[in-house]
Design a protein around this motif. Structure first.
Motif, PDB file in Angstrom:
ATOM      1  N   GLY A 163       2.834 -10.769 -12.855  1.00 34.99           N
ATOM      2  CA  GLY A 163       2.274  -9.621 -12.124  1.00 34.99           C
ATOM      3  C   GLY A 163       3.378  -8.733 -11.595  1.00 34.99           C
ATOM      4  N   CYS A 164       3.253  -8.298 -10.348  1.00 34.25           N
ATOM      5  CA  CYS A 164       4.308  -7.478  -9.742  1.00 34.25           C
ATOM      6  C   CYS A 164       5.491  -8.384  -9.404  1.00 34.25           C
ATOM      7  N   ARG A 165       6.680  -7.973  -9.841  1.00 36.67           N
ATOM      8  CA  ARG A 165       7.861  -8.830  -9.636  1.00 36.67           C
ATOM      9  C   ARG A 165       8.251  -8.946  -8.163  1.00 36.67           C
ATOM     10  N   PHE A 166       7.753  -8.022  -7.364  1.00 37.46           N
ATOM     11  CA  PHE A 166       8.106  -8.047  -5.941  1.00 37.46           C
ATOM     12  C   PHE A 166       7.099  -8.860  -5.134  1.00 37.46           C
ATOM     13  N   HIS A 167       6.014  -9.355  -5.788  1.00 35.33           N
ATOM     14  CA  HIS A 167       4.921  -9.913  -4.983  1.00 35.33           C
ATOM     15  C   HIS A 167       5.323 -11.087  -4.084  1.00 35.33           C
ATOM     16  N   PRO A 168       6.260 -11.994  -4.519  1.00 35.95           N
ATOM     17  CA  PRO A 168       6.585 -13.108  -3.602  1.00 35.95           C
ATOM     18  C   PRO A 168       7.254 -12.644  -2.301  1.00 35.95           C
ATOM     19  N   ARG A 169       7.770 -11.404  -2.282  1.00 30.13           N
ATOM     20  CA  ARG A 169       8.478 -10.926  -1.090  1.00 30.13           C
ATOM     21  C   ARG A 169       7.697  -9.815  -0.388  1.00 30.13           C
ATOM     22  N   CYS A 170       6.544  -9.462  -0.923  1.00 30.32           N
ATOM     23  CA  CYS A 170       5.867  -8.248  -0.443  1.00 30.32           C
ATOM     24  C   CYS A 170       4.905  -8.546   0.717  1.00 30.32           C
ATOM     25  N   PRO A 171       5.056  -7.857   1.836  1.00 29.80           N
ATOM     26  CA  PRO A 171       4.150  -8.077   2.970  1.00 29.80           C
ATOM     27  C   PRO A 171       2.753  -7.505   2.730  1.00 29.80           C
ATOM     28  N   ARG A 172       2.577  -6.685   1.675  1.00 26.25           N
ATOM     29  CA  ARG A 172       1.280  -6.048   1.441  1.00 26.25           C
ATOM     30  C   ARG A 172       0.638  -6.542   0.146  1.00 26.25           C
ATOM     31  N   MET A 173       1.077  -7.703  -0.308  1.00 19.25           N
ATOM     32  CA  MET A 173       0.612  -8.245  -1.579  1.00 19.25           C
ATOM     33  C   MET A 173      -0.915  -8.441  -1.593  1.00 19.25           C
ATOM     34  N   MET A 174      -1.538  -8.073  -2.712  1.00 17.07           N
ATOM     35  CA  MET A 174      -2.989  -8.285  -2.881  1.00 17.07           C
ATOM     36  C   MET A 174      -3.187  -9.265  -4.036  1.00 17.07           C
ATOM     37  N   ASP A 175      -4.428  -9.655  -4.249  1.00 15.81           N
ATOM     38  CA  ASP A 175      -4.719 -10.623  -5.310  1.00 15.81           C
ATOM     39  C   ASP A 175      -4.239 -10.161  -6.679  1.00 15.81           C
ATOM     40  N   ILE A 176      -4.543  -8.902  -6.971  1.00 13.68           N
ATOM     41  CA  ILE A 176      -4.211  -8.358  -8.298  1.00 13.68           C
ATOM     42  C   ILE A 176      -2.700  -8.371  -8.549  1.00 13.68           C
ATOM     43  N   CYS A 177      -1.911  -8.265  -7.467  1.00 15.78           N
ATOM     44  CA  CYS A 177      -0.439  -8.176  -7.602  1.00 15.78           C
ATOM     45  C   CYS A 177       0.141  -9.429  -8.247  1.00 15.78           C
ATOM     46  N   ARG A 178      -0.528 -10.581  -8.021  1.00  7.26           N
ATOM     47  CA  ARG A 178      -0.023 -11.837  -8.579  1.00  7.26           C
ATOM     48  C   ARG A 178      -0.333 -11.951 -10.069  1.00  7.26           C
TER      49      ARG A 178
ATOM     50  N   LEU B  64       5.770   2.346  -8.550  1.00 10.36           N
ATOM     51  CA  LEU B  64       5.237   1.246  -9.366  1.00 10.36           C
ATOM     52  C   LEU B  64       4.572   0.233  -8.429  1.00 10.36           C
ATOM     53  N   CYS B  65       3.311   0.491  -8.098  1.00 12.25           N
ATOM     54  CA  CYS B  65       2.673  -0.372  -7.101  1.00 12.25           C
ATOM     55  C   CYS B  65       1.158  -0.187  -7.144  1.00 12.25           C
ATOM     56  N   TRP B  66       0.431  -1.304  -7.014  1.00 14.67           N
ATOM     57  CA  TRP B  66      -1.038  -1.245  -7.025  1.00 14.67           C
ATOM     58  C   TRP B  66      -1.585  -0.501  -5.809  1.00 14.67           C
ATOM     59  N   LEU B  67      -0.840  -0.436  -4.725  1.00 15.91           N
ATOM     60  CA  LEU B  67      -1.355   0.210  -3.511  1.00 15.91           C
ATOM     61  C   LEU B  67      -1.698   1.679  -3.733  1.00 15.91           C
ATOM     62  N   TRP B  68      -1.016   2.303  -4.687  1.00 10.89           N
ATOM     63  CA  TRP B  68      -1.183   3.750  -4.872  1.00 10.89           C
ATOM     64  C   TRP B  68      -2.038   4.087  -6.075  1.00 10.89           C
TER      65      TRP B  68
ATOM     66  N   GLU C 158       0.748  -6.664 -13.882  1.00  9.80           N
ATOM     67  CA  GLU C 158       1.856  -5.746 -13.569  1.00  9.80           C
ATOM     68  C   GLU C 158       1.307  -4.441 -13.043  1.00  9.80           C
ATOM     69  N   PRO C 159       1.873  -3.896 -11.982  1.00 14.85           N
ATOM     70  CA  PRO C 159       1.351  -2.636 -11.462  1.00 14.85           C
ATOM     71  C   PRO C 159       1.658  -1.459 -12.392  1.00 14.85           C
ATOM     72  N   PRO C 160       0.851  -0.410 -12.338  1.00 15.55           N
ATOM     73  CA  PRO C 160       1.130   0.779 -13.159  1.00 15.55           C
ATOM     74  C   PRO C 160       2.127   1.687 -12.442  1.00 15.55           C
TER      75      PRO C 160
ATOM     76  N   LEU D 161       7.175   4.962  -0.247  1.00 11.18           N
ATOM     77  CA  LEU D 161       5.840   4.512  -0.671  1.00 11.18           C
ATOM     78  C   LEU D 161       5.827   3.051  -1.109  1.00 11.18           C
ATOM     79  N   HIS D 162       6.883   2.616  -1.775  1.00 12.38           N
ATOM     80  CA  HIS D 162       6.880   1.245  -2.306  1.00 12.38           C
ATOM     81  C   HIS D 162       7.293   0.256  -1.207  1.00 12.38           C
ATOM     82  N   PRO D 163       6.597  -0.865  -1.084  1.00  8.39           N
ATOM     83  CA  PRO D 163       6.974  -1.835  -0.039  1.00  8.39           C
ATOM     84  C   PRO D 163       8.433  -2.287  -0.117  1.00  8.39           C
ATOM     85  N   TYR D 164       9.007  -2.307  -1.339  1.00  5.53           N
ATOM     86  CA  TYR D 164      10.424  -2.683  -1.443  1.00  5.53           C
ATOM     87  C   TYR D 164      11.309  -1.603  -0.801  1.00  5.53           C
TER      88      TYR D 164
HETATM   89 FE1  SF4 Z   1       3.433  -5.307  -3.090  1.00  5.96          FE
HETATM   90 FE2  SF4 Z   1       1.398  -5.438  -4.772  1.00  5.96          FE
HETATM   91 FE3  SF4 Z   1       2.732  -3.179  -4.535  1.00  5.96          FE
HETATM   92 FE4  SF4 Z   1       3.841  -5.250  -5.719  1.00  5.96          FE
HETATM   93  S1  SF4 Z   1       2.071  -4.112  -6.432  1.00  5.96           S
HETATM   94  S2  SF4 Z   1       4.787  -3.932  -4.247  1.00  5.96           S
HETATM   95  S3  SF4 Z   1       3.038  -6.936  -4.504  1.00  5.96           S
HETATM   96  S4  SF4 Z   1       1.501  -4.197  -2.966  1.00  5.96           S
END
Ligand code: SF4
Length: 325
Positions: free
Chosen positions: A290-305, A320-324, A308-310, A249-252
């Motif tokens: 924000g999300c620590r993975f956002h600089p590397r994430c292909p699915r990054m959204m505005d809120i991710c920057r 731990l991701c805003w996508l879900w 912090e995701p829940p 589920l998580h992009p990482y």
């Molecule tokens: Fe990617 Fe955003 Fe999820 Fe972080 S919260 S893993 S940047 S989609």
């Protein structure tokens, strides 16, 4: 059915006070290990896997390390115990095997002396009884001519045999929990397979729970039932192994799985090569907002920057991701 918990970690935070600043290597993680199970912990170097294991056994020098939170073993918080109490637990109820056996084998003592010392210390048996049990343990981990090998020093053994000797030492007191930190990484492939078989067999015989720390997803698939994925000191996903491999589920996690080859894997149409996760793991001193993975994430959204995701619970999994959300 609710499983019986052996170790519960709540809000564990391990940081190091350095001249450059405070490095938070483990940042508020929670996890649970059930009796008799193997829990895999996976992630790139520097994600906090090994520091988590060292924190459980309180093997980090304090200062500079500072460990906060709760680590409940049989209901008792290991972090509140005196050094004497924790020493009784180390190598007895909980033991650890490392990637490099020379880290835990003493070069100036024979293999037999080291294993029998551990047995004597924790079981209060005579020297002869401890020595006989040490030889038995070496036999159990399939070291040939164990009576002779017991009298040899670690440098006389091959890398694979040293690893087996360390496993014998770690298991000699029948620990209830084994922390295995990259137990096969330094070995060649055939020896790796033998060590995996050996750990599986011993786990069945001794009924030990295992915390298996590795960057090797193949090993996780082979040995673990559940897995947690760590990134920059946080748990970013937790699932049953089969669910994680079927649908990360998580992009990482998706990136980790996309970067390894495995048998029977179907490539998506037009995709010929393995994918790598772009960029580098950030320095612990310069964590992204924000999300620590956002600089590397292909699915990054505005809120991710920005935020912090829940930690979202989804079908018995955690992510731990805003996508879900
Ligand atoms: Fe990617 Fe955003 Fe999820 Fe972080 S919260 S893993 S940047 S989609």
């Amino acid at each position: 059915m609710r499983q019986d918990s052996l170790l519960t970690i709540k809000n564990l935070r391990t940081c190091f006070h350095t001249y450059e600043g405070v490095l938070t290597a483990v940042d508020g993680i929670g996890l649970e290990i059930y009796r008799g199970e193997t829990l895999g912990v996976v992630g790139e170097s520097g994600c906090g896997k090994s520091v988590t294991a060292l924190s459980i056994l309180r093997l980090l020098a304090s200062p500079p390390a500072e460990i906060q939170g709760e680590i409940l073993f049989d209901g008792k918080n290991l972090l509140n115990m005196s050094l004497d109490e924790i020493r009784k637990i180390r190598g007895n109820s909980i033991s650890m095997i490392f990637q490099e056996p020379m880290t835990s084998l003493n070069p100036v003592l024979t293999i037999g002396e080291q294993i029998s010392e551990a047995i004597k210390l924790h079981q209060g048996v005579t020297h002869q009884e401890a020595w006989a049990e040490a030889v038995e343990m070496l036999q159990m981990v399939q070291i040939p001519s164990p009576e002779i090998r017991a009298k040899e020093y670690p440098h006389k053994l091959s890398g694979g045999m040293r690893q087996r000797a360390m496993i014998a030492m770690a298991l000699s007191c029948h620990p209830r929990l084994l922390l295995a930190d990259e137990p096969t990484t330094a070995l060649d492939v055939t020896i790796q397979a033998q060590i995996v078989d050996l750990m599986e067999r011993l786990k069945e015989e001794i009924k030990t729970s295992v915390l298996l720390i590795t960057h090797n997803l193949g090993l996780i698939a082979e040995m673990a039932k559940r897995v947690v994925v760590m990134y920059t000191g946080k748990v970013v996903e937790e699932a049953l192994v089969e669910d994680l491999f079927a649908e990360p589920l998580h992009p990482y996690t998706q990136g980790l799985l996309g970067s390894i080859p495995w048998m029977g894997r179907k490539m998506k149409a037009g995709r010929k090569q393995l994918q790598e996760i772009p960029g580098m793991v950030p320095s612990l001193l310069e964590m992204p907002e924000g999300c620590r993975f956002h600089p590397r994430c292909p699915r990054m959204m505005d809120i991710c920057r920005k935020e912090e995701p829940p930690l979202v619970q989804k079908d018995g999994r955690r992510v731990l991701c805003w996508l879900w959300k």
